[in-house]
Design a protein around this motif. Sequence first.
Motif, short mmCIF file in Angstrom:
data_model
loop_
_atom_site.label_atom_id
_atom_site.label_comp_id
_atom_site.label_asym_id
_atom_site.label_seq_id
_atom_site.Cartn_x
_atom_site.Cartn_y
_atom_site.Cartn_z
N GLN A 84 0.82 -1.24 -0.26
CA GLN A 84 -0.08 0.30 -0.04
C GLN A 84 0.87 1.32 -0.17
N GLU A 144 3.73 5.77 -5.60
CA GLU A 144 3.82 5.86 -7.03
C GLU A 144 2.47 6.92 -7.31
N ARG A 145 1.65 6.75 -6.79
CA ARG A 145 0.31 7.66 -6.97
C ARG A 145 0.74 9.12 -6.85
N ASP A 146 1.17 9.19 -5.79
CA ASP A 146 1.28 10.58 -5.26
C ASP A 146 2.52 11.27 -5.63
N GLN A 183 4.09 1.49 -1.27
CA GLN A 183 4.32 1.70 -2.62
C GLN A 183 3.47 2.14 -3.65
N GLN A 184 2.26 1.79 -3.50
CA GLN A 184 1.13 2.09 -4.38
C GLN A 184 0.95 3.55 -4.21
N SER A 185 0.89 4.02 -2.93
CA SER A 185 0.61 5.44 -2.50
C SER A 185 1.48 6.20 -3.09
#
Length: 169
Positions: A68, A74-76, A70-72
């Motif tokens: 989560q 990459e998104r932000d 890492q995804q956050s």
Amino acid sequence: MSRPLQTTALLLALALPLSALAGPSVGYVDMQKVLEESRIGQQVQEQLRKDFEPRGRALAEEEQTLMQMQQSLERDAPLMSEAQVGKQRAELKERIAAYQKEAAQLQRELMKAQQEKGREIVVPAREVVNAIAEKRGLDMVVERGQNGLLYIDEELDITEAVIERLDDK
């Protein structure tokens, strides 16, 4: 063939035990099945589960958290300053390293415990295999699943007898 040779051959044939003429008798046992299906094997597996499952769950939760994060990131990342991105990446990298270290430690401990607990099953299982082999007059018992064993007749399987006798102990 002369009469004395025939008589000698007949006497030698009668002197040999029938088992020697039939060849060696062989049986096999599936030790993995014994470990999984015997009462003692199931008790050992349950104990290992009790000992290691909580730490395994904690590691699984940490893995989810890291994914989560890492995804956050990459998104932000496009909305953040380079310093913020660098700081979060360093934190993520540090947590991933700690996670991997803990997971490797848990794996080593589990393997060691499995080996130690496995001995609690293997020693009595070998005694049972020896007793069954002697009772059935087997000359040799091999383990199913070993490299090089490509085929063996199912009638030679003594696995169920081993499990039953282990459970009776």
